[in-house]
Scaffold this motif. Structure first.
Motif, PDB file in Angstrom:
ATOM      1  N   GLU A 199     -11.673  36.501 -12.547  1.00 20.78           N
ATOM      2  CA  GLU A 199     -12.423  35.571 -13.379  1.00 20.78           C
ATOM      3  C   GLU A 199     -11.464  34.526 -13.934  1.00 20.78           C
ATOM      4  OE1 GLU A 199     -15.860  36.792 -16.311  1.00 20.78           O
ATOM      5  OE2 GLU A 199     -13.943  36.881 -17.342  1.00 20.78           O
TER       6      GLU A 199
ATOM      7  N   ASP B 124     -10.984  30.728 -16.221  1.00 15.71           N
ATOM      8  CA  ASP B 124     -11.586  29.840 -17.210  1.00 15.71           C
ATOM      9  C   ASP B 124     -11.386  28.384 -16.834  1.00 15.71           C
ATOM     10  OD1 ASP B 124     -12.509  31.680 -19.369  1.00 15.71           O
ATOM     11  OD2 ASP B 124     -10.425  32.284 -19.214  1.00 15.71           O
TER      12      ASP B 124
ATOM     13  N   LEU C 137      -4.037  42.443 -14.265  1.00 21.27           N
ATOM     14  CA  LEU C 137      -4.447  41.105 -13.843  1.00 21.27           C
ATOM     15  C   LEU C 137      -3.667  40.061 -14.621  1.00 21.27           C
ATOM     16  CD1 LEU C 137      -7.886  40.270 -15.477  1.00 21.27           C
ATOM     17  CD2 LEU C 137      -6.589  42.329 -15.983  1.00 21.27           C
ATOM     18  N   THR C 138      -3.486  38.917 -14.006  1.00 23.42           N
ATOM     19  CA  THR C 138      -2.773  37.839 -14.672  1.00 23.42           C
ATOM     20  C   THR C 138      -3.546  36.548 -14.459  1.00 23.42           C
ATOM     21  OG1 THR C 138      -1.491  37.203 -12.717  1.00 23.42           O
ATOM     22  CG2 THR C 138      -0.565  38.925 -14.116  1.00 23.42           C
ATOM     23  N   ARG C 139      -3.302  35.631 -15.349  1.00 24.80           N
ATOM     24  CA  ARG C 139      -3.999  34.352 -15.256  1.00 24.80           C
ATOM     25  C   ARG C 139      -3.075  33.267 -15.794  1.00 24.80           C
ATOM     26  NH1 ARG C 139      -9.187  34.280 -18.778  1.00 24.80           N
ATOM     27  NH2 ARG C 139      -9.986  35.785 -17.305  1.00 24.80           N
ATOM     28  N   THR C 140      -2.723  32.352 -14.948  1.00 25.92           N
ATOM     29  CA  THR C 140      -1.898  31.240 -15.408  1.00 25.92           C
ATOM     30  C   THR C 140      -2.635  29.941 -15.147  1.00 25.92           C
ATOM     31  OG1 THR C 140       0.155  32.431 -14.965  1.00 25.92           O
ATOM     32  CG2 THR C 140       0.304  30.051 -15.176  1.00 25.92           C
ATOM     33  N   GLU C 141      -2.911  29.223 -16.203  1.00 28.04           N
ATOM     34  CA  GLU C 141      -3.644  27.969 -16.072  1.00 28.04           C
ATOM     35  C   GLU C 141      -2.824  26.842 -16.681  1.00 28.04           C
ATOM     36  OE1 GLU C 141      -8.122  29.761 -15.933  1.00 28.04           O
ATOM     37  OE2 GLU C 141      -7.532  28.763 -17.783  1.00 28.04           O
ATOM     38  N   ILE C 142      -2.783  25.742 -15.968  1.00 26.76           N
ATOM     39  CA  ILE C 142      -1.995  24.602 -16.404  1.00 26.76           C
ATOM     40  C   ILE C 142      -2.900  23.389 -16.446  1.00 26.76           C
ATOM     41  CG2 ILE C 142      -0.064  23.106 -15.779  1.00 26.76           C
ATOM     42  CD1 ILE C 142       1.165  25.560 -14.361  1.00 26.76           C
TER      43      ILE C 142
END
Lengths: 155, 155
Positions: free
Chosen positions: B71, B73, B128-133
């Motif tokens: 998932e 964002d 889980l990981t999530r990286t958003e830039i």
DNA sequence: GTTAGTGCAAACCTTTTGCAGCTCT
DNA sequence: AGAGCTGCAAAAGGTTTGCACTAAC
């Protein structure tokens, strides 16, 4: 000190420093980190019972747009609300335990490398970054294993 | 192929492969990436007009919990909905242009280093990981500058 | 035949908006 | 004085839940 700086910088932009905003600014800056709008609202109400939830949302939005706070999701660990923290000098990742909800912060070289590489490779102008890591903390790992066992037996 | 694997793995867990789920699984796997629930629903309805929005949400939740989709964002670039992508072998970050909405993917060494360091330093079990830039892509940077100029003149 | 899954309607939670009145500068 | 801000009520957007019916195994 940080709060005072923030207040000054806001005033320079023609933003009014109302009673409500002072309360919220102080709360965000002082009371630890990772508050969501509702918690902030509850805390603020202790100081000003008439302060409205809507004002909290409007203030947070203003601070976010102004780059004074960062908005976090924390892996939506407990619902779909957002969390806020005053923007720090140092870039950091958030490590969220999906069992106990504890949030740790990781400051590390690789975070800067990602930033540099993305800027170089894509010619991208970075405004904000968010790195979230979800899993189980050292404390919760054994307990999680046990819960899984119990579930297996129960089934 | 990936879909078939997914289907098999689900069936093994006693999950039923209904007509609706087949449609949704195929859509998620094929139609590019970063679909939100509503888009998925609209696409699915083309194949089965009676398929309900709720079924989309329930299916997505199942796949998420089962670790089959991630998932995202995407910095809430266009609202507070969530986006989904089939879980990839390679860890990657998402780079979102806040002006045009384009999403790029970054695969890089530093992502693995973060993972390793967090596991070592905190004894953390990463799920889980999530990286958003977020920022402006190469194309949008000049246009953004111009928009800022215009706004300044207008004010 | 069981049990899981679906559709429908209604609820839910978080956040935003419209507007009249208030207040900071 | 006047733009900016607040509170209130109401709505919006996204997602979840309760329940009777249906379909996969």
């Amino acid at each position: 000190m940080a709060v005072e700086t923030t207040k000054s910088s806001l005033q320079l932009q023609g933003v009014r420093l109302t009673r409500q905003r002072k309360i919220l600014l102080d709360l965000i800056d002082k009371s630890g980190k990772h508050l969501d709008a509702e918690s902030l609202y509850q805390l603020a109400r202790l100081q000003d019972p008439k302060l409205n939830r809507v004002t909290v949302y409007r203030t947070l939005k203003m601070l976010k747009v102004g780059g004074l706070v960062d908005e976090l999701d924390l892996m939506h660990h407990s619902g779909d609300q957002h969390y806020y923290e005053t923007r720090m000098k140092r870039e950091h990742a958030h490590i969220i335990c999906l069992r106990c909800g504890k949030v740790e912060e990781f400051f590390g070289e690789p975070l800067l490398q990602i930033r540099k590489q993305v800027e170089e490779m894509f010619g991208f102008q970075i405004l904000l970054t968010r790195t979230e890591i979800g899993g189980y903390c050292a404390t919760c790992q054994p307990q999680r294993a046990q819960e899984l066992d119990e579930a297996a037996v129960g089934a």
